[in-house]
Enzyme design. Sequence first.
Site, PDB file in Angstrom:
ATOM      1  N   ASP A  38     -25.455  -7.562  54.362  1.00 36.60           N
ATOM      2  CA  ASP A  38     -25.504  -6.290  55.062  1.00 36.60           C
ATOM      3  C   ASP A  38     -24.144  -5.792  55.707  1.00 36.60           C
ATOM      4  O   ASP A  38     -23.396  -6.662  56.287  1.00 36.60           O
ATOM      5  CB  ASP A  38     -26.799  -6.786  56.191  1.00 36.60           C
ATOM      6  CG  ASP A  38     -26.978  -5.101  56.960  1.00 36.60           C
ATOM      7  OD1 ASP A  38     -27.307  -4.523  56.561  1.00 36.60           O
ATOM      8  OD2 ASP A  38     -26.586  -5.381  58.162  1.00 36.60           O
ATOM      9  N   GLU A  57     -23.406  -4.883  51.009  1.00 41.71           N
ATOM     10  CA  GLU A  57     -23.421  -3.238  51.393  1.00 41.71           C
ATOM     11  C   GLU A  57     -22.329  -2.939  52.216  1.00 41.71           C
ATOM     12  O   GLU A  57     -21.494  -3.498  53.060  1.00 41.71           O
ATOM     13  CB  GLU A  57     -24.834  -3.002  52.207  1.00 41.71           C
ATOM     14  CG  GLU A  57     -24.944  -1.942  52.769  1.00 41.71           C
ATOM     15  CD  GLU A  57     -25.656  -1.769  54.172  1.00 41.71           C
ATOM     16  OE1 GLU A  57     -26.171  -0.423  54.383  1.00 41.71           O
ATOM     17  OE2 GLU A  57     -25.898  -2.623  54.789  1.00 41.71           O
TER      18      GLU A  57
END
Length: 592
Positions: free
Chosen positions: A279, A316
Site C-alpha cells: 500500500d 501502489e
Amino acid sequence: MAQAITSDNATTSGKLALGGNLDASGTCHFRVWAPKAQRVELKLQRKTADNEQAEVIAMQREDGGYFSLRTKVAAGDKYAYMVDAGSPLPDPVSRLLPDGVHGSTEIVDADAFAWSDEHWRGLPLRDYIIYELHVGTFTPESTFDAAITKLGYLKNELGVTAIEIMPVAAFPGERNWGYDGVSLYAVQASYGGPDGLKRLVNAAHQIGLAVVLDVVYNHLGNEGNYLRNFGPYFTDLHQTPWGEAVNYDAPGSEGVRRFVVENTLYWLREYHIDGLRLDAVQTIQDDSPKHILAEIKEQATEFSKESGREICVMAESDENDSRLVRPPLRGGYGSDAFWSDDFHHCVHTLVTGERSGYYQDFGKLEQLAKALSEGYVFQGEEFAFWKRPRGTSAGDVPLPANVICIQNHDQVGNRAKGERLSVLCSFAQRQAAAALLLLAPHTPLIFMGQEWDETAPFLFFTSFTDPTLASAVRKGRREEFKDFAWNEVPDPQDAETFTRSKLDWNLRHSENPALDWYKALIRLRKELVIPSERSCTAQANDGVITMKLPVASPKVMVIANLKGPKLPPVDAGWKVVLSAADEKAAVVVAKR
C-alpha cells in the site's frame, strides 16, 4: 543507516523467528523484540477443563534486545507480554486476537491446517486478471468462508484469474477497510481468523485462482497500536500523512526491518499467498543503502525459488516512478508491477466530466492514448494539483507492469458518497471503458461488483471504540473533500455506512447485459491479448480513441467515442465481435 537483512536472519522457510510458535511436542517458543526493556514477562492463560489458569513467567534476555521463553502450552491458550511491569499487551507478532486488538494473543498451531494445494505453482503476472474484493462487504456474511462460495463464479463464470483481498491484518472493531490495521501478523478474527483465510486460499488454488493480499507497511492505525511499548518502530526523522514514519533507517531500525520482511514471508509461507500488493509506497521513507522495498522483493524472489511457486510483488504509488519496477542492477527496487493511476484518471474525467482535485490535470483524449501506449501520462511534466513535476520516464517499464482499472476501492471509496460508475455515466460509456481496460496490454483490475453494474456505493467505514479518535475521523473525512464539490459525507462510524456498501448479489443474474459484456471481454483477452506480445498503438482522432494490439500484426482493436455516439467505419479485414452505443458513447471491438 540501517543495514540490509540477509537470508541468514530473514528466513524464507520454517517457523517465524518471533511470536509464539508451537512444536509437535506441545512446547511453545515465545520470542519478542523489546530492545529498551529491562525485563519482559509472559502472562499465560492456560485453558483447563473448568476454567483458565493464569501465571506470569519471566523471559530470558538474548542479544539484540530479544527476550525468549519455552514452555508447555496448547493451541487456544492465550498470552500477553508485560514490559517492565507494565500492563499486559498483545504480542506484536500475534497470529490471532480473538478478543480484539486490545486483548490477549491466542496461540495458533501454524502446522495444523490440512492444505491440499500441493499441485499449485501460481501464475505469472502476464496471466493476471485481478478481481479486488473487501471481505467485509463482498458477501452478506462478511467472512472468508462466505467468500469461498463465490470463487466458482469468479473463476468459471466471469473468468478472472486472481483475487486481490483488501487488508486483513487485525483492526479495531469489525468494520474497516483494513488500512487501520495495528497487528500485522494477526488475521482479523471477525472475518474467520487464520484458518478462515487458509480455507479461502486453499479453495482458490483448488480451482486455479491466484490470491494477492493487500499489506500495509507505510503506517499503522492508532487504536490498539502498542508497538511503541516494545521498540523504536517509528521515527520523527521522516513525516508521513499519518505522522511519524515507520522506522526503516533510524537507530534501531534493524529490528523493524526484520519485523516487516518476515511479515511478507509469513503470508507467502504460512498462508500460501501468491502475491502482495504494498500500500501507498510513496509514503515509505527509507534512506538505507538498500531500500525496504528492494529488501522485500529480494526475499520474496528467494522464497519463490525455494518453493517453486510464482510470487508477484506489486506496489501502489501515485508518483509514476519507474524505479519501483526497474531491476536492482539499474537502480530500481525490482517489483513486478505497480498500481498505475493515470489510465483511471483519464477515463474517469472523460466519461464523468469531473475536473476537481487531482482530476484537474486530466480530461484530454490524447492523454488516454498515451496511457495506453506508454503506461502512464505524466513522465516529469508539471502536475498542477501538486504544483510540481510528477513522474519519470515510462520507457523502460513493460506495459503489463502497469496495473490499471476504471474503478477500485480508492477511486470509488474516496468519493464522499462512494458512487460507482454505474451512477456516474452512461451504459455505453461504461462498456467502452471496460473494453479499453480488459483488452489493453496492461494488467487489468476489476473492483468487486463493477462487472454487473453494482449500484450500491462503496463508502469509507470504521468502528473505532475510542470516542476521540472516532470524532477525529469524522472531521478528517470532511476535510478530505475540501477540493471537491462534495457536501454530503456519510458518517464512517455509523454501522449503516458499512451495510450500505455490501454487494447486491441479486444483480448477478442471467439477463444482466453488463455482466455478459465483461464475460465476453475476458474471453477475448484470454484468446488474443494474454498470449500475444504485450504492446499496443493508441491514437486519438476527432474525439475517437483507437487501440490496436500488439503493435506488430494487430489481432484485436477497440474503437471508442467516450463522449458521443459517432464512430468511423471499421477497416476492411476486421470482424466486429462486440459493440455498444447510446447517446453518450459508442464502442466497437474487432478482431482479425
